[in-house]
Write a protein that holds these residues in place. Sequence first.
Motif, PDB file in Angstrom:
ATOM      1  N   THR A  41       0.761  -1.323   0.064  1.00 23.02           N
ATOM      2  CA  THR A  41      -0.136   0.133   0.128  1.00 23.02           C
ATOM      3  C   THR A  41       0.870   1.324  -0.041  1.00 23.02           C
ATOM      4  OG1 THR A  41      -0.133  -0.090   2.235  1.00 23.02           O
ATOM      5  CG2 THR A  41      -2.012  -1.159   0.964  1.00 23.02           C
ATOM      6  N   ARG A  42       1.956   1.244   0.553  1.00 18.37           N
ATOM      7  CA  ARG A  42       2.940   2.551   0.591  1.00 18.37           C
ATOM      8  C   ARG A  42       3.270   2.541  -0.892  1.00 18.37           C
ATOM      9  NH1 ARG A  42       5.927   4.933   4.225  1.00 18.37           N
ATOM     10  NH2 ARG A  42       5.578   3.289   5.684  1.00 18.37           N
ATOM     11  N   GLN A  43       3.569   1.714  -1.592  1.00 17.78           N
ATOM     12  CA  GLN A  43       4.064   1.574  -2.955  1.00 17.78           C
ATOM     13  C   GLN A  43       2.752   2.491  -3.835  1.00 17.78           C
ATOM     14  OE1 GLN A  43       5.079  -2.205  -3.768  1.00 17.78           O
ATOM     15  NE2 GLN A  43       7.161  -1.508  -4.792  1.00 17.78           N
ATOM     16  N   ILE A  44       1.575   1.874  -3.512  1.00 17.15           N
ATOM     17  CA  ILE A  44       0.355   2.411  -4.408  1.00 17.15           C
ATOM     18  C   ILE A  44       0.235   3.907  -3.802  1.00 17.15           C
ATOM     19  CG2 ILE A  44      -2.005   2.313  -4.523  1.00 17.15           C
ATOM     20  CD1 ILE A  44      -1.586  -0.711  -3.866  1.00 17.15           C
ATOM     21  N   ALA A  45       0.250   4.161  -2.629  1.00 10.75           N
ATOM     22  CA  ALA A  45       0.153   5.575  -2.203  1.00 10.75           C
ATOM     23  C   ALA A  45       1.148   6.497  -2.976  1.00 10.75           C
ATOM     24  CB  ALA A  45       0.324   5.696  -0.723  1.00 10.75           C
ATOM     25  N   GLU A  46       2.335   6.092  -2.992  1.00  7.15           N
ATOM     26  CA  GLU A  46       3.358   6.930  -3.676  1.00  7.15           C
ATOM     27  C   GLU A  46       3.216   7.156  -5.026  1.00  7.15           C
ATOM     28  OE1 GLU A  46       7.012   4.991  -3.060  1.00  7.15           O
ATOM     29  OE2 GLU A  46       7.581   5.747  -1.096  1.00  7.15           O
ATOM     30  N   ALA A  47       2.608   6.150  -5.679  1.00  2.00           N
ATOM     31  CA  ALA A  47       2.130   6.288  -7.316  1.00  2.00           C
ATOM     32  C   ALA A  47       1.050   7.026  -7.272  1.00  2.00           C
ATOM     33  CB  ALA A  47       1.872   4.697  -7.912  1.00  2.00           C
ATOM     34  N   ALA A  48       0.348   7.082  -6.333  1.00  2.66           N
ATOM     35  CA  ALA A  48      -0.927   7.970  -6.429  1.00  2.66           C
ATOM     36  C   ALA A  48      -0.613   9.307  -6.134  1.00  2.66           C
ATOM     37  CB  ALA A  48      -1.916   7.470  -5.789  1.00  2.66           C
TER      38      ALA A  48
END
Length: 211
Positions: A41-48
């Motif tokens: 979820t950290r990677q998703i948040a960064e991408a968003a």
Amino acid sequence: MKAPQVRSPRKPKGQGGERREEILDAALRLFSDKGLQTVSTRQIAEAAGISQPALYAYFATKDDLIAELCVRAFAGLAARMEAGKADWSPTPEAFDKAMRVYIDFGLEQPDAYRVAFMIEKSHDGSFLARTGGRPMAAGVETFKAFAAMISDLHAHGLTAEDDPLRLTQTLWAGLHGLVSLLIARPEFPWVEREALIAGHIAMLRRGALTS
């Protein structure tokens, strides 16, 4: 060689009513590229372009995100099927169009199709339990729309199979096989794509219909 992942700029707090869709879009790209298990979820948040706590305001868990992507994909396919019913009639020509609707959706939305249909969510079926069965329920509703068209053909005496549900599942398996192969193995030396699709639909029609 893949280009490095571009991180979206961090959005100011409170900005962006479309943020939920942006999170889903970012997750879809990452899941399709890297798989469900390796993406955090950290990677998703960064991408968003948001913080991880901000992501949790929209989706409490990664499973919730995956479930919503599945539901969104099924809804997109169902919408296309519904649009196709506008000129539906129990004819071989309409059968061909219905098959094409499914194929076109998968090939035009390969990331959505891959996450909803092709990537294993859990080894033991626990994903559905953790998400309240929402993806399965959405998928079944979409399948029912497809089954209704095949049942209509059966009611008019046009199907070679005496069990319309079994026929619908057989057709779905055939369609999924083509779509998933074209998505997963683009490097294979396929024949010209339109000819392949037309030939596949014709083969399904010959096996499914009496005329």
